[in-house]
Design a protein around this motif. Sequence first.
Motif, PDB file in Angstrom:
ATOM      1  N   LYS A 178       1.103  -0.907  -0.420  1.00 24.09           N
ATOM      2  CA  LYS A 178      -0.503  -0.107  -0.276  1.00 24.09           C
ATOM      3  C   LYS A 178       0.971   1.476  -0.291  1.00 24.09           C
ATOM      4  O   LYS A 178       0.906   1.881  -1.082  1.00 24.09           O
ATOM      5  N   PRO A 222      -6.343   8.870  -7.845  1.00 28.00           N
ATOM      6  CA  PRO A 222      -6.354   7.679  -7.437  1.00 28.00           C
ATOM      7  C   PRO A 222      -4.687   7.403  -7.672  1.00 28.00           C
ATOM      8  O   PRO A 222      -3.924   7.302  -7.818  1.00 28.00           O
ATOM      9  N   ALA A 233      -8.554   0.034   4.714  1.00 27.44           N
ATOM     10  CA  ALA A 233      -7.811   1.603   4.572  1.00 27.44           C
ATOM     11  C   ALA A 233      -6.705   2.395   4.940  1.00 27.44           C
ATOM     12  O   ALA A 233      -6.522   3.247   5.119  1.00 27.44           O
ATOM     13  N   HIS A 243      -6.048   6.367   4.384  1.00 28.07           N
ATOM     14  CA  HIS A 243      -7.254   6.814   3.261  1.00 28.07           C
ATOM     15  C   HIS A 243      -7.586   5.784   2.822  1.00 28.07           C
ATOM     16  O   HIS A 243      -7.475   5.032   2.372  1.00 28.07           O
ATOM     17  N   ARG A 268      -8.130   6.541  -0.464  1.00 26.32           N
ATOM     18  CA  ARG A 268      -7.728   5.570  -1.422  1.00 26.32           C
ATOM     19  C   ARG A 268      -6.417   3.965  -1.779  1.00 26.32           C
ATOM     20  O   ARG A 268      -6.212   3.521  -2.042  1.00 26.32           O
TER      21      ARG A 268
END
Length: 447
Positions: free
Chosen positions: A132, A161, A180, A197, A199
């Motif tokens: 991530k 994004p 997330a 977050h 995203r």
Amino acid sequence: MRDSEAGTSETGTTETDTEAEAGTPAGNETVFTWGGPALKFGAGAVAEIGYDVAQLGASRVLVLTDPGVAATGVPDRVVDSLRAAGLAAELFTGVHVEPTDTSIAAAVDFARDGGWDGFVGVGGGSAIDTAKAVDLMTSHPADLNDYLNAPIGRGLAPAGPLAPLVAVPTTAGTGAESTAVCVLDVLDLRVKTGISHPRLRPALAVVDPEVTLTLPPGVTAASGFDILCHALESFTARPYDAYPRRRPEDRVAYCGANPVSDVWIRQTLPLLARSFRTAHRSGDDLAARTDMLQAALFAGLGFGNAGVHIPHACAYPIAGRVRDFHPDGYPDAEPMVPHGMSVVLTAPAAFRRTYEANPERHLWAAHVLDPETDQVADPGERLPTAIIRLMRDTGMPNGLSEVGYAETDVADLVDGASRQHRLLSIAPVDVGDDVLTDVLKDSLTLW
């Protein structure tokens, strides 16, 4: 992973300030958010990952894992499947178990000039969280501190994004495949924190119970307690409508207990009650491993939106300030307290403190985990008793004293836990240094 007790947003502004600036109507929140990844679950699912990643539009894919998981051959199988689907794929095996700011920087350096348009994290939470962070830092380069949660970092949101990320969990615990958030140690501060977050949430979780059959008992137990605490903390979290109202752009990944997250947690705890001890005792029991992976996934879909609180806030300094503890089943190269272990060590004491906020939820959880606790005279002791019995049955340490801490360390641990504002605000009771001190002192010895 916490917001302040005063209710800070992930940009570090107070909710009151935010409302005043935007003219948001006063009052409590009326909206909750919930999100999750696309899912593929079942024995043999990893063999199909090349097809799945290709459907996301990626053409150059970096697979990230740690040396221990690499040795199992699962990441190589992932790379082979990606290449068979016509994708360019490369394997990075330098993930650090319990990621640090330094190890993440090294992974970002490796990935920076690769032109990757897709990522796959294969492993436990360490590998998936590192993936991530690499996805974030290569999609929107910045100083890592810009993204770390306030007040440790600036808590900035990604500018846009990220590339599609696929998560392949090889442990049943973190739920990182559905959350997330990304958790790491900041070495200079000797504390864990995170990046949070929406995203960061993976685009797809590929969950295959067969890849967990070789997990050692110690890893099974520690990661299983991460599931348990995810479930219990999110189920007992402050409700979403107890917070001040937020502007849409200030909505956070952890919004408090809500009806959708509750559904997942009510599915999680029966699975743990049925299979945790069996998975620990008989590692090759596929049915038990399937239950545990489902429990980890379901808990992630719950806590990844509702949030976690006191045990996780305390866990970060417990893991980050370890001196000489070496757990069974983990690499022995350096001292560590595995994340799930560091969380559960304070869970009994924490749930004593939160009981009065919602007795019904605490009693339901205790009954599901261990119906015999219905006979415990003090209702507030039933959930702590159920947790302690499970800890004893799976070989967990008897409190903080067995991982190297003494009463003289409590003030230092309180200092680290008190920095986890985002998590502490999710607790159903107000948490100051006095509460943290009591919880940590009560956790030095558990039985």
